[in-house]
Structure formats: C-alpha cells, structure tokens
Design an enzyme around this catalytic site. Sequence first.
Site, short mmCIF file in Angstrom:
data_model
loop_
_atom_site.label_atom_id
_atom_site.label_comp_id
_atom_site.label_asym_id
_atom_site.label_seq_id
_atom_site.Cartn_x
_atom_site.Cartn_y
_atom_site.Cartn_z
N ASN A 9 5.98 22.02 -19.91
CA ASN A 9 6.33 20.81 -19.70
C ASN A 9 7.84 21.23 -19.11
O ASN A 9 8.63 21.32 -19.95
CB ASN A 9 6.36 20.08 -20.86
N TRP A 10 8.12 21.27 -17.70
CA TRP A 10 9.39 21.53 -17.40
C TRP A 10 10.37 20.42 -17.57
O TRP A 10 11.53 20.76 -17.43
CB TRP A 10 9.16 22.02 -16.04
N LYS A 11 10.02 19.27 -17.70
CA LYS A 11 10.76 18.16 -17.67
C LYS A 11 11.79 18.04 -16.70
O LYS A 11 11.24 18.35 -15.38
CB LYS A 11 11.77 18.23 -19.17
N HIS A 95 5.32 10.99 -24.15
CA HIS A 95 6.52 12.03 -24.63
C HIS A 95 7.36 11.23 -25.43
O HIS A 95 8.05 10.36 -24.94
CB HIS A 95 6.82 12.73 -23.41
N GLU A 97 10.44 11.94 -25.37
CA GLU A 97 11.64 11.49 -24.59
C GLU A 97 11.51 10.47 -23.53
O GLU A 97 12.32 9.69 -23.37
CB GLU A 97 12.01 12.83 -23.54
N GLU A 167 3.94 16.27 -31.71
CA GLU A 167 5.28 16.72 -31.04
C GLU A 167 6.27 16.05 -32.11
O GLU A 167 7.03 15.03 -31.79
CB GLU A 167 5.62 16.19 -29.87
N GLY A 173 13.22 20.96 -28.64
CA GLY A 173 14.35 21.67 -27.77
C GLY A 173 15.27 21.84 -28.82
O GLY A 173 16.51 22.24 -28.64
N SER A 213 9.61 23.49 -29.86
CA SER A 213 10.14 24.92 -29.92
C SER A 213 9.26 25.99 -30.05
O SER A 213 9.53 27.03 -30.86
CB SER A 213 11.05 24.71 -31.20
P1 PGA Z 1 10.25 22.49 -26.56
O1 PGA Z 1 9.78 21.09 -25.84
O2 PGA Z 1 9.32 23.63 -26.46
O3 PGA Z 1 11.36 22.65 -25.59
O4 PGA Z 1 10.84 22.10 -27.70
C1 PGA Z 1 8.68 20.76 -26.24
C2 PGA Z 1 7.95 19.46 -25.31
O5 PGA Z 1 9.11 18.69 -25.30
O6 PGA Z 1 7.13 19.33 -25.12
#
Ligand code: PGA
Length: 253
Positions: A9-11, A95, A97, A167, A173, A213
């Site tokens: 997931n590149w965001k 997600h 976010e 998640e 992150g 992470s």
């Molecule tokens: P991360 O993100 O691996 O950087 O913790 C995971 C995600 O948001 O899907």
Amino acid sequence: MRIPFIAGNWKMNLSVKESVDFLKAIKGKLPDPKVTQTGIAASPLFLESMLENRGDMPLIIAAENCFYEDEGAYTGEVSPKALAEMGVTHVILGHSERRKYFNETDDIVNRKVQAALRNNLIPIVCCNETMSRRESTDRISWVVSQVTNALKGITTDQAAKIIIAYEPSWAIGSGQTASPQEAEEGCYLIRQTVADLYSDELADGVRVLYGGSVNDDNAQQILQQKDIDGALVGGASLKPDSFLGLANFLQNK
Ligand code: PGA
C-alpha cells in the site's frame, strides 16, 4: 486452500516515474502466484501507467480507495466503474487513514464495498483498532462491528471474494508491530465473525491479512500464524528490495 497475499500500500508516496522504476526493478523476481499472490495499491494517478508497465508480471494492481457511486457530480472522487474499466481488479477500502482523515464511517465503507463488488472489484476491507480500544473492554465488539457493518447486504457469493485486513492503527507506520500472537488474535476474530455471519466453510476460504509495520525482519513469525494469510504492507513496500523480500518469503522458505 488460501493462497497467501502480500499487498503493498504505497499511500500518497512515490511519483509516476518512480512507480515505473519500481516495476522495472521487480520484473522477473516475483513469486509463482500459485505460491504467493502479490499486489501493489497505488494512487489513481499511477494506475494506468502501472497497468501498462506491469506487462506479464503476476502483480495485482489495486486502488487505495474508491467512491460508493459509479459516476456523477462527485468532484475529486474515484469511480469504481472507471477503475474496473481500466483493468484494476482490487481496491483497499476503509483503511484507518481514510477513517481518520476523511471521516469514513462503517456505513460509508459498506457502501463502498457494495460499489466495488457491483463493479467486479475485489475489496480489501480494513478493520482498525486504536490503542485506546485495544486497552478497553469493548475491543472485541469494535473489531466485530467493523466486519459486520462492512459486510451488511453482501451475499454469500460476494463475501467469498472479499479480503479482510486486520490493521491495528497503533502499529501502522509506527515501527511497533503487533506481536505474532496479537496479530493472530485479531485475524482469528475476523475469521470467526465471518463464520458467524455466513458459515465456517466460507470463513475458512476468506483471506485475512495483517497490516502494521510488517517488514522482512518480523514477517516470518507473523506469516506463519494459522489465521494470517498475508500482509498489507505500507513503508516496506516502497522499496523494491524490501517488497521482494516479503513477496518471496514463502517461496524461499
Ligand atoms: P505500514 O502500513 O506497513 O507502514 O505500517 C501498513 C498499512 O497502512 O497498510
């Protein structure tokens, strides 16, 4: 048998050029999709060029979000119909976010899941869990309700196609990954919820990913858990080497 899935997931990272360089760097190095499926979710700005540059690589190209209507006066939104038309097959929905910064509620996520399925996109539905929830007594009901609400009105045939990701937001992150036991607990809970909503058989076939992470160092213990069928990977999916390390983990085991 559930085929493991490593989804990047590149965001809101990288550029179109960097996405093309990434694809060049992983060319010929992905695992056999019968052993592990791999995918990258990227900004809608990159998707067309990624689909073109993917060539015959066994890489799923996914969107990071879509809207719940197919078309109309919704300035700035991404149409699930247009995504499907361009050849995108999967979409991340709900997600943490999106829930946090864009106020996505369970109801919105459910409408998006319906829209994705209506357009033959496979939703990767995310369930989160904040630290305060984790420490509170309603932790279980919090995760269960996200799954239940996301799947409202979804038929058995449709549910069988969905991928769900556990998640914990505190692990995203942050470099602080859940322990393998905590990750397994969350994924098990999701699978049980699907079993309660549909059937044991259906739940047995649904893929549940862990996200938060995940990297080369901690993947081994996480991916060997019984109810964890792969990972949704943010930071560690941005560099070809670390993405390939995770993607090929099972094949090289
Ligand atoms: P991360 O993100 O691996 O950087 O913790 C995971 C995600 O948001 O899907």
